[in-house]
Motif scaffolding. Structure first.
Motif, PDB file in Angstrom:
ATOM      1  N   PHE A  63      79.295 -49.823 -11.366  1.00  0.00           N
ATOM      2  CA  PHE A  63      79.501 -50.289 -12.731  1.00  0.00           C
ATOM      3  C   PHE A  63      80.704 -49.581 -13.364  1.00  0.00           C
ATOM      4  O   PHE A  63      81.560 -50.212 -13.982  1.00  0.00           O
ATOM      5  CB  PHE A  63      78.229 -50.012 -13.551  1.00  0.00           C
ATOM      6  CG  PHE A  63      78.445 -50.036 -15.024  1.00  0.00           C
ATOM      7  CD1 PHE A  63      78.436 -51.233 -15.712  1.00  0.00           C
ATOM      8  CD2 PHE A  63      78.675 -48.860 -15.728  1.00  0.00           C
ATOM      9  CE1 PHE A  63      78.665 -51.254 -17.081  1.00  0.00           C
ATOM     10  CE2 PHE A  63      78.903 -48.880 -17.084  1.00  0.00           C
ATOM     11  CZ  PHE A  63      78.894 -50.079 -17.764  1.00  0.00           C
ATOM     12  N   ARG A 108      84.068 -50.724 -11.973  1.00  0.00           N
ATOM     13  CA  ARG A 108      84.402 -52.095 -12.319  1.00  0.00           C
ATOM     14  C   ARG A 108      84.681 -52.259 -13.808  1.00  0.00           C
ATOM     15  O   ARG A 108      85.421 -53.149 -14.210  1.00  0.00           O
ATOM     16  CB  ARG A 108      83.238 -53.004 -11.892  1.00  0.00           C
ATOM     17  CG  ARG A 108      83.619 -54.435 -11.638  1.00  0.00           C
ATOM     18  CD  ARG A 108      82.569 -55.162 -10.805  1.00  0.00           C
ATOM     19  NE  ARG A 108      81.240 -54.594 -10.879  1.00  0.00           N
ATOM     20  CZ  ARG A 108      80.397 -54.797 -11.878  1.00  0.00           C
ATOM     21  NH1 ARG A 108      80.740 -55.539 -12.893  1.00  0.00           N
ATOM     22  NH2 ARG A 108      79.191 -54.259 -11.842  1.00  0.00           N
ATOM     23  N   THR A 109      84.107 -51.417 -14.653  1.00  0.00           N
ATOM     24  CA  THR A 109      84.079 -51.685 -16.080  1.00  0.00           C
ATOM     25  C   THR A 109      84.922 -50.735 -16.924  1.00  0.00           C
ATOM     26  O   THR A 109      85.424 -51.128 -17.975  1.00  0.00           O
ATOM     27  CB  THR A 109      82.612 -51.596 -16.585  1.00  0.00           C
ATOM     28  OG1 THR A 109      81.775 -52.265 -15.657  1.00  0.00           O
ATOM     29  CG2 THR A 109      82.470 -52.211 -17.957  1.00  0.00           C
ATOM     30  N   PRO A 125      90.176 -52.726 -17.035  1.00  0.00           N
ATOM     31  CA  PRO A 125      88.775 -52.422 -17.363  1.00  0.00           C
ATOM     32  C   PRO A 125      88.332 -53.152 -18.625  1.00  0.00           C
ATOM     33  O   PRO A 125      89.149 -53.437 -19.505  1.00  0.00           O
ATOM     34  CB  PRO A 125      88.795 -50.908 -17.611  1.00  0.00           C
ATOM     35  CG  PRO A 125      90.189 -50.647 -18.094  1.00  0.00           C
ATOM     36  CD  PRO A 125      91.064 -51.584 -17.298  1.00  0.00           C
ATOM     37  N   ALA A 126      87.036 -53.454 -18.709  1.00  0.00           N
ATOM     38  CA  ALA A 126      86.506 -54.045 -19.940  1.00  0.00           C
ATOM     39  C   ALA A 126      86.576 -53.039 -21.074  1.00  0.00           C
ATOM     40  O   ALA A 126      86.813 -53.398 -22.227  1.00  0.00           O
ATOM     41  CB  ALA A 126      85.057 -54.482 -19.718  1.00  0.00           C
TER      42      ALA A 126
END
Ligand SMILES: Nc1ncnc2c1ncn2[C@@H]1O[C@H](COP(=O)(O)OP(=O)(O)OP(=O)(O)O)[C@@H](O)[C@H]1O
Ligand SMILES: [Mg+2]
Length: 224
Positions: free
Chosen positions: A82, A85-86, A162-163
């Motif tokens: 997580f 990815r984020t 990234p978010a």
């Protein structure tokens, strides 16, 4: 639903028999697309807070949700996946790899994700140009100024789009003009790449230039 929902987060450090209560019930919602500054006195707990919401450090109590997903209920492998990815991090110390060039440092996260090297290097080069380092791509960290290294670290944090970008004093080592340039870049990536960002800064003027301003005081996050 908020991108980031922080509820009643507590965090203390224990050292030499003493307890330091740094985060004392932090509540915060950050919506997708927000650009947020975070100010607070030295030692107030800003870095601690970024590490906790970035899942690098576990809180003693509280909950953390990303897009409704409870992060603290994930196992270690899920959290690591997580996080990769984020979340993009710009740490207070840059942690660049000394034996690699600026370009290689920026491209590294994409290469580790097995993206095509041609694409990874092209995007890394574009990001380095955007932070004003197009002429320094072949320098190793030891051959960069402190502020330049910090800008490389920012480019690296953005390479996976990234978010959520968590930036801990990305302008700390920079002169005012370059610092303003970095904040401009943060606004651009916020608008153009849709990256939500929380930016710790000691520069009150730059903090005020962000659409939303927070302050960490007495272990809590409030509107600045
Ligand atoms: N690993 C640790 N062990 C014990 N105490 C710690 C540890 N890390 C931080 N602290 C203490 O926790 C408090 C918060 O530290 P933190 O690094 O979060 O502050 P900060 O707001 O980021 O400060 P600055 O603006 O100087 O970077 C400080 O008083 C610090 O001394
Ligand atoms: Mg700090």
């Amino acid at each position: 639903m908020a991108l980031l929902e922080v509820r009643r987060i507590f965090k203390s450090y224990h050292l030499h028999g003493k307890r330091i209560d740094v985060l004392r019930g932090v509540d915060l919602d950050v919506e997708k697309g927000e650009l947020v500054s975070l100010i607070g006195a030295s030692g107030a707990g800003k870095s601690t807070f970024l590490h906790v919401i970035g899942t690098l450090d576990a809180p003693a109590a509280g909950t953390l949700h990303f897009n409704g997903r409870s992060v603290l209920d994930m196992n270690d492998a899920e959290i690591a996946e997580f996080r990769n990815r984020t979340i993009g991090f710009v740490f207070q110390s840059h942690f660049l790899l000394p034996e690699f060039t600026a370009l290689e440092n920026v491209a590294m996260p994409a290469l580790i994700q097995r993206q095509s090297p041609a694409k990874a290097y092209a995007w890394a080069r574009e990001l380095l140009e955007r932070v004003g380092l197009g002429a320094r791509v072949d320098h190793r960290p030891g051959e960069l100024s402190g502020g330049e290294a910090q800008r490389v670290a920012l480019a690296r944090a953005l390479v996976l789009r990234p978010a959520l970008l968590l930036a801990d004093e990305p302008t700390g080592n920079l002169d005012p003009a370059t610092g303003e340039g970095i904040h401009q870049l943060l606004r651009t990536v916020n608008e153009e790449l849709g990256i939500t960002a929380i930016v710790v800064t000691h520069n009150a003027e730059l903090a005020r230039s962000m659409p939303r301003q927070l302050r960490l005081v007495n272990g809590q996050v409030t509107a600045a």
